[in-house]
Enzyme design. Structure first.
Site, PDB file in Angstrom:
ATOM      1  CG  ASP A   9      -1.596   1.266   1.506  1.00  0.00           C
ATOM      2  OD1 ASP A   9      -2.238   1.755   0.560  1.00  0.00           O
ATOM      3  OD2 ASP A   9      -1.521   1.802   2.634  1.00  0.00           O
ATOM      4  CG  ASP A  11      -1.841   7.581   0.254  1.00  0.00           C
ATOM      5  OD1 ASP A  11      -0.933   8.420   0.149  1.00  0.00           O
ATOM      6  OD2 ASP A  11      -2.647   7.325  -0.657  1.00  0.00           O
ATOM      7  N   GLY A  53      -9.948  10.123  -2.920  1.00  0.00           N
ATOM      8  CA  GLY A  53     -10.165  11.543  -2.672  1.00  0.00           C
ATOM      9  C   GLY A  53     -11.493  12.059  -3.195  1.00  0.00           C
ATOM     10  NE  ARG A  56     -10.597  10.315   2.415  1.00  0.00           N
ATOM     11  CZ  ARG A  56      -9.407   9.879   1.994  1.00  0.00           C
ATOM     12  NH1 ARG A  56      -8.456  10.732   1.680  1.00  0.00           N
ATOM     13  NH2 ARG A  56      -9.165   8.592   1.915  1.00  0.00           N
ATOM     14  CG  HIS A  81      -9.498  14.282  -6.721  1.00  0.00           C
ATOM     15  ND1 HIS A  81      -8.889  13.446  -7.621  1.00  0.00           N
ATOM     16  CD2 HIS A  81      -9.107  13.859  -5.490  1.00  0.00           C
ATOM     17  CE1 HIS A  81      -8.172  12.550  -6.961  1.00  0.00           C
ATOM     18  NE2 HIS A  81      -8.290  12.779  -5.677  1.00  0.00           N
ATOM     19  CE  LYS A  84      -5.320  14.965  -2.340  1.00  0.00           C
ATOM     20  NZ  LYS A  84      -5.186  13.557  -2.650  1.00  0.00           N
ATOM     21  CB  THR A 121      -2.201   2.688  -3.569  1.00  0.00           C
ATOM     22  OG1 THR A 121      -2.676   3.866  -2.914  1.00  0.00           O
ATOM     23  CG2 THR A 121      -1.746   3.083  -4.961  1.00  0.00           C
ATOM     24  CB  THR A 122      -7.558   3.943  -2.901  1.00  0.00           C
ATOM     25  OG1 THR A 122      -7.031   4.791  -1.902  1.00  0.00           O
ATOM     26  CG2 THR A 122      -8.025   2.662  -2.292  1.00  0.00           C
ATOM     27  CB  THR A 123      -3.290   7.359  -3.640  1.00  0.00           C
ATOM     28  OG1 THR A 123      -3.295   8.777  -3.529  1.00  0.00           O
ATOM     29  CG2 THR A 123      -1.981   6.915  -4.261  1.00  0.00           C
ATOM     30  CG  ASN A 127      -1.562  11.621  -5.603  1.00  0.00           C
ATOM     31  OD1 ASN A 127      -1.337  12.626  -6.272  1.00  0.00           O
ATOM     32  ND2 ASN A 127      -2.726  11.400  -5.014  1.00  0.00           N
TER      33      ASN A 127
END
Ligand code: XBP
Ligand code: MG
Length: 268
Positions: A9, A11, A53, A56, A81, A84, A121-123, A127
């Site tokens: 993962d 984050d 994100g 969220r 987003h 961001k 990862t979900t990011t 990133n």
């Protein structure tokens, strides 16, 4: 089954990115858009139960701002987003967010031991790249055989989709891999895909339920900076290396293997 790969993962696991990275970037993007929204450290901890994100932000609106409207809300969230992500990747480029203790050493150990490494990862992919390039250098991108990130799966963590995708792309089964996670959503995803999971907790996740983990630590440790064992058996180790991971891997059956053995079939 022999251990072939480590799947990480990002984050909270490779680096402590949430409180001083993602959260800060969300808040700056809100300000840039003329919104008076502010996610405090505490509020963000609650919002973290929703992964992704964009998801969220949508959840925050649903939960706290039921009056908030825009003609094209999905497009508006996507715009917020994207800003961001820009802010977050620029923040990483300042080098303010380092890898967590032991991460670089373990990645190097895995490479030297011919273990394959990947990311789940979900990011957003940008990133992941920004974190790797700014901590390991551009060549770090080649260390990872496959980077499973963001919107490439139908359902983000806690669904198992992203781990299943990574294993499929690598041609591996759960019994050949170990996952590294930091959160409840993360371990639900990895164990849902049948993987044994090592947890390193952080300030947002130390009280999560990690009963399915094979090992729970405060961090991976270094030879001169021992980890604290929170659950599981790390015997006499002070830091996580490939030797310890091979031992853990052979000691614990995966979900899939334990089902097979309880049916009296022998797994290799
Ligand atoms: C990480 C996340 C991510 C980041 C934000 O979860 O939940 O959503 O907070 O990333 P995990 P994006 O560590 O379990 O993968 O804004 O790029 O979606
Ligand atoms: Mg995480």
């Amino acid at each position: 089954m022999e251990l072939k790969a480590l799947i990480f993962d990002v984050d909270g696991t490779l680096a402590d990115t949430e409180r001083d990275g993602h959260r800060v970037a969300f808040n700056k993007a809100f300000t840039n858009a003329g919104l008076d929204w502010h996610w405090s450290v505490g509020t963000y901890g609650e919002l973290l139960h929703v992964t992704g994100g964009k998801e969220r932000i949508q959840h925050y609106i649903n939960r706290y701002l039921s009056e908030f409207t825009r003609d094209d809300l999905t497009g508006f969230i996507a715009m917020l987003h994207a800003d961001k992500t820009r802010i977050y990747t620029e923040l990483l480029a300042t080098g303010k967010i380092p890898l967590r203790p032991g991460v670089k050493r373990l990645l190097e150990d895995a490479r030297a031991s011919d273990l394959r490494i990947a990311i789940s990862t979900t990011t957003t992919p940008a990133n992941v790249e920004a974190l790797i390039v700014n901590t390991l250098g551009p060549q770090g991108m080649h260390w990872f055989e496959f980077i499973g990130a963001g919107d490439v799966v139908a359902q983000k963590k806690p669904a198992p989709d992203i781990y299943e995708l990574v294993m499929e792309k690598m041609g591996l089964q759960a019994g050949q891999c170990l996952a590294f996670e930091d959160s409840s959503n993360g371990i639900q995803s990895s164990s849902g895909a049948g993987l044994r999971t090592v947890i390193t907790v952080n300030g947002y996740t130390y009280e999560h339920d990690f009963s399915k983990a094979v090992l729970v630590l405060d961090h991976l440790g270094e030879p001169d900076y021992a980890f604290t064992l929170l659950a599981g058996s790390a015997v006499e180790s002070r830091y996580v290396n490939v030797e310890l991971l091979r031992r853990i891997h052979s000691d614990y059956p995966t979900l899939a293997e334990s089902v097979i053995s309880s049916g009296n079939l022998v797994s290799d």
